[in-house]
Design a protein around this motif. Structure first.
Motif, PDB file in Angstrom:
ATOM      1  N   TYR A  91       0.827  -1.202   0.000  1.00  0.00           N
ATOM      2  CA  TYR A  91       0.000   0.000   0.000  1.00  0.00           C
ATOM      3  C   TYR A  91       0.868   1.261   0.000  1.00  0.00           C
ATOM      4  N   PRO A  92       0.415   2.318  -0.662  1.00  0.00           N
ATOM      5  CA  PRO A  92       1.148   3.588  -0.617  1.00  0.00           C
ATOM      6  C   PRO A  92       1.196   4.182   0.786  1.00  0.00           C
ATOM      7  N   VAL A  93       2.274   4.915   1.061  1.00  0.00           N
ATOM      8  CA  VAL A  93       2.393   5.713   2.280  1.00  0.00           C
ATOM      9  C   VAL A  93       1.896   7.109   1.936  1.00  0.00           C
ATOM     10  N   ASN A  94       0.776   7.501   2.515  1.00  0.00           N
ATOM     11  CA  ASN A  94       0.155   8.784   2.170  1.00  0.00           C
ATOM     12  C   ASN A  94       0.589   9.941   3.052  1.00  0.00           C
ATOM     13  N   ALA A  95       0.931   9.659   4.304  1.00  0.00           N
ATOM     14  CA  ALA A  95       1.120  10.743   5.272  1.00  0.00           C
ATOM     15  C   ALA A  95       2.248  10.412   6.235  1.00  0.00           C
ATOM     16  N   ILE A  96       3.020  11.439   6.593  1.00  0.00           N
ATOM     17  CA  ILE A  96       4.044  11.365   7.624  1.00  0.00           C
ATOM     18  C   ILE A  96       3.872  12.590   8.509  1.00  0.00           C
ATOM     19  N   ALA A  97       3.893  12.377   9.829  1.00  0.00           N
ATOM     20  CA  ALA A  97       3.776  13.493  10.776  1.00  0.00           C
ATOM     21  C   ALA A  97       4.819  13.321  11.868  1.00  0.00           C
ATOM     22  N   PHE A  98       5.657  14.332  12.077  1.00  0.00           N
ATOM     23  CA  PHE A  98       6.676  14.292  13.114  1.00  0.00           C
ATOM     24  C   PHE A  98       6.146  14.853  14.421  1.00  0.00           C
ATOM     25  N   HIS A  99       6.500  14.176  15.519  1.00  0.00           N
ATOM     26  CA  HIS A  99       6.204  14.724  16.832  1.00  0.00           C
ATOM     27  C   HIS A  99       6.958  16.053  16.961  1.00  0.00           C
ATOM     28  N   PRO A 100       6.322  17.091  17.489  1.00  0.00           N
ATOM     29  CA  PRO A 100       6.945  18.435  17.460  1.00  0.00           C
ATOM     30  C   PRO A 100       8.195  18.583  18.314  1.00  0.00           C
ATOM     31  N   THR A 101       8.406  17.712  19.287  1.00  0.00           N
ATOM     32  CA  THR A 101       9.580  17.876  20.157  1.00  0.00           C
ATOM     33  C   THR A 101      10.448  16.631  20.282  1.00  0.00           C
ATOM     34  N   LEU A 102       9.894  15.439  20.117  1.00  0.00           N
ATOM     35  CA  LEU A 102      10.629  14.212  20.420  1.00  0.00           C
ATOM     36  C   LEU A 102      11.374  13.628  19.226  1.00  0.00           C
ATOM     37  N   GLY A 103      11.006  14.029  18.010  1.00  0.00           N
ATOM     38  CA  GLY A 103      11.710  13.543  16.833  1.00  0.00           C
ATOM     39  C   GLY A 103      11.216  12.217  16.300  1.00  0.00           C
ATOM     40  N   THR A 104      10.299  11.553  16.981  1.00  0.00           N
ATOM     41  CA  THR A 104       9.668  10.353  16.434  1.00  0.00           C
ATOM     42  C   THR A 104       8.616  10.784  15.420  1.00  0.00           C
ATOM     43  N   PHE A 105       8.101   9.825  14.656  1.00  0.00           N
ATOM     44  CA  PHE A 105       7.121  10.200  13.639  1.00  0.00           C
ATOM     45  C   PHE A 105       6.110   9.093  13.423  1.00  0.00           C
ATOM     46  N   ALA A 106       4.985   9.483  12.838  1.00  0.00           N
ATOM     47  CA  ALA A 106       3.912   8.552  12.493  1.00  0.00           C
ATOM     48  C   ALA A 106       3.780   8.490  10.984  1.00  0.00           C
ATOM     49  N   THR A 107       3.441   7.302  10.485  1.00  0.00           N
ATOM     50  CA  THR A 107       3.133   7.147   9.066  1.00  0.00           C
ATOM     51  C   THR A 107       1.708   6.609   8.930  1.00  0.00           C
ATOM     52  N   GLY A 108       1.033   7.019   7.874  1.00  0.00           N
ATOM     53  CA  GLY A 108      -0.314   6.541   7.583  1.00  0.00           C
ATOM     54  C   GLY A 108      -0.383   6.073   6.147  1.00  0.00           C
ATOM     55  N   GLY A 109      -1.066   4.975   5.910  1.00  0.00           N
ATOM     56  CA  GLY A 109      -1.080   4.409   4.570  1.00  0.00           C
ATOM     57  C   GLY A 109      -2.456   4.004   4.092  1.00  0.00           C
ATOM     58  N   CYS A 110      -2.483   3.525   2.860  1.00  0.00           N
ATOM     59  CA  CYS A 110      -3.740   3.090   2.253  1.00  0.00           C
ATOM     60  C   CYS A 110      -4.259   1.785   2.851  1.00  0.00           C
ATOM     61  N   ASP A 111      -3.473   1.148   3.718  1.00  0.00           N
ATOM     62  CA  ASP A 111      -3.968  -0.028   4.443  1.00  0.00           C
ATOM     63  C   ASP A 111      -4.835   0.368   5.626  1.00  0.00           C
ATOM     64  N   GLY A 112      -4.957   1.679   5.893  1.00  0.00           N
ATOM     65  CA  GLY A 112      -5.806   2.149   6.976  1.00  0.00           C
ATOM     66  C   GLY A 112      -5.156   2.145   8.338  1.00  0.00           C
ATOM     67  N   THR A 113      -3.857   1.907   8.406  1.00  0.00           N
ATOM     68  CA  THR A 113      -3.182   1.880   9.702  1.00  0.00           C
ATOM     69  C   THR A 113      -2.294   3.106   9.884  1.00  0.00           C
ATOM     70  N   VAL A 114      -2.032   3.413  11.159  1.00  0.00           N
ATOM     71  CA  VAL A 114      -1.067   4.429  11.564  1.00  0.00           C
ATOM     72  C   VAL A 114      -0.023   3.738  12.436  1.00  0.00           C
ATOM     73  N   VAL A 115       1.250   3.978  12.139  1.00  0.00           N
ATOM     74  CA  VAL A 115       2.350   3.361  12.873  1.00  0.00           C
ATOM     75  C   VAL A 115       3.294   4.466  13.329  1.00  0.00           C
ATOM     76  N   THR A 116       3.785   4.374  14.557  1.00  0.00           N
ATOM     77  CA  THR A 116       4.777   5.344  15.020  1.00  0.00           C
ATOM     78  C   THR A 116       6.157   4.690  15.057  1.00  0.00           C
ATOM     79  N   TRP A 117       7.183   5.514  14.787  1.00  0.00           N
ATOM     80  CA  TRP A 117       8.538   5.014  14.589  1.00  0.00           C
ATOM     81  C   TRP A 117       9.551   5.906  15.297  1.00  0.00           C
ATOM     82  N   ASP A 118      10.627   5.283  15.731  1.00  0.00           N
ATOM     83  CA  ASP A 118      11.821   5.993  16.168  1.00  0.00           C
ATOM     84  C   ASP A 118      12.830   5.836  15.041  1.00  0.00           C
ATOM     85  N   GLY A 119      12.858   6.823  14.149  1.00  0.00           N
ATOM     86  CA  GLY A 119      13.655   6.702  12.937  1.00  0.00           C
ATOM     87  C   GLY A 119      15.149   6.698  13.181  1.00  0.00           C
ATOM     88  N   ARG A 120      15.610   7.464  14.146  1.00  0.00           N
ATOM     89  CA  ARG A 120      17.057   7.541  14.404  1.00  0.00           C
ATOM     90  C   ARG A 120      17.595   6.214  14.937  1.00  0.00           C
TER      91      ARG A 120
END
Length: 394
Positions: free
Chosen positions: A303-332
């Protein structure tokens, strides 16, 4: 270099149960394209294919549709907000003619399928066109697909600039204080603009008049970074600092700066996210190397990744896709933090509130499987728990 995201295991101590997402009342009636919180506010703006901008109150005990405005630009593809100058406004009137008081202190900008960039003053309940891509004749080849605002700061006279990018392959900067029909700066991009973001952090490497940095993802998998400057005499300029090919093999759908501006996160139509650093701009990566990982896949379906949103202070981020899920990540640290249970349909847009305690999520079918029956469009507010957004140690 490719990396693998490692699962993060929580300690066995009790944790609070995950909160349930809350749908907001009176959502858009057609595909939701963007979400933006109003500055320093619990109010959130949305744009959609139904051609209207809506503003909702998101507080749990007071969630409501505050105002709605049809902007007569056809479908609205992009959205940005900014603090309004303190004007003297008269009360708006509702449909019954009664005076109502809206005091948001915000301006909303929306990009239309017709190529126009529209301004909506929420408190004054007025709207106008600030500029157009192309000839302004309503050709959808000039659709404004990306918008952001750049604060000018006291040294540049206060207020903000509006930056737009579109399917016509142009990047325009608008000085809304001058009310000129032509952009202050217009640049040619390598192709159609599919994603854009702005940062005002870590602007080293440019001249002393740089007020913001823009990244644009275009057709042909190109990534372009521009520094926006305002000279002492008020002249606005934009300088191309970096142009390179995306490390992902398929078209970029969304691109975001890290919360501190030191790197980029890109999402593609092929269910992958790339983490890239910006050493070319003199920004320290802390020894980290770029990598990419797979996500938003169900069995053999990608599924495509449609959206990415970064936490404003912590540097982690969320991704949202066409599968209907939201996942949060520690990218570093290359770790997955949590998966929010599936929404009724595609996740089309997301944004954190100012302190990162809530995530707004647009559940809105993006036609990745063509025309078919689908759940109605919804905007959900999800309270975020600390362990869902806090970086993990290695």
């Amino acid at each position: 270099e490719r990396g693998r995201i490692k699962p993060s295991f929580m300690m066995s101590s009790p944790v609070a149960p995950p909160p349930e997402p809350r749908p907001l009342p009176s959502p858009p009636t057609d595909g939701i394209t963007a979400l933006c919180y109003l500055p320093s506010s619990s109010l959130i703006a949305s744009s959609s294919w139904d051609g209207s901008v809506r503003v909702h109150e998101t507080l749990k005990d007071n969630a409501e549709l505050v105002t709605q405005r049809a902007l007569e630009a056809g479908p609205l593809l992009s959205l940005a907000t900014a603090a309004a100058p303190p004007p003297s406004v008269t009360p708006s009137q509702n449909s019954s003619g009664d005076n109502i008081s809206i005091n948001t202190g915000a301006i909303i900008y929306a990009g239309g399928m017709d190529g126009s960039v529209r301004k909506f003053d929420v408190d004054a309940s007025t709207s106008c066109v600030i500029g157009c891509h192309g000839t302004g004749t309503g050709n959808d080849k000039c659709a404004v697909s990306c918008l952001c605002t750049v604060p000018l700061g006291p040294g540049a006279g206060g207020g903000h600039l509006v930056v737009s990018a579109g399917w016509d392959g142009s990047l325009n900067i608008w000085d809304v204080k001058t009310e000129q029909e032509d952009p202050a700066v217009s640049l040619k991009l390598p192709g159609k603009a599919f994603g854009m973001d702005v940062t005002t952090s870590n602007l080293s490497g440019g001249d002393g008049n740089v007020i913001g940095r823009i990244v644009v993802a275009t057709a042909g998998r190109r990534t372009c970074i521009y520094d926006i400057s305002v000279a002492d005499n008020g002249v606005i300029s934009a300088t191309l600092r970096l142009e390179r090919e995306s490390s992902l093999k398929y078209q970029t759908r969304v691109i975001k700066f890290f919360h501190d501006g030191t790197g980029l996160s890109l999402g593609s139509i092929e269910g992958r996210v790339a983490i890239e650093y910006l050493e070319e701009l003199g920004l320290d990566s802390g020894g980290k190397k770029k990598y990419a990982f797979k996500c938003h896949r169900v069995a053999e379906t990608v599924y495509p990744v449609n959206a990415i949103a970064f936490h404003p202070t912590l540097g982690t981020f969320a991704t949202g896709g066409c599968d209907g899920t939201v996942v949060t990540w520690d990218g570093r640290n290359k770790k997955k933090l949590t998966t929010i249970p599936k929404f009724p349909t595609s996740v089309a847009a997301m944004t954190f509130n100012a302190d990162g305690t809530e995530l707004a999520i647009a559940s809105s079918y993006t036609f990745e499987e063509g025309e078919r029956d689908h759940p109605r469009d919804e905007i959900y507010i999800r309270a975020m728990l600390s362990y869902e957004v806090t970086p993990k140690s290695k």
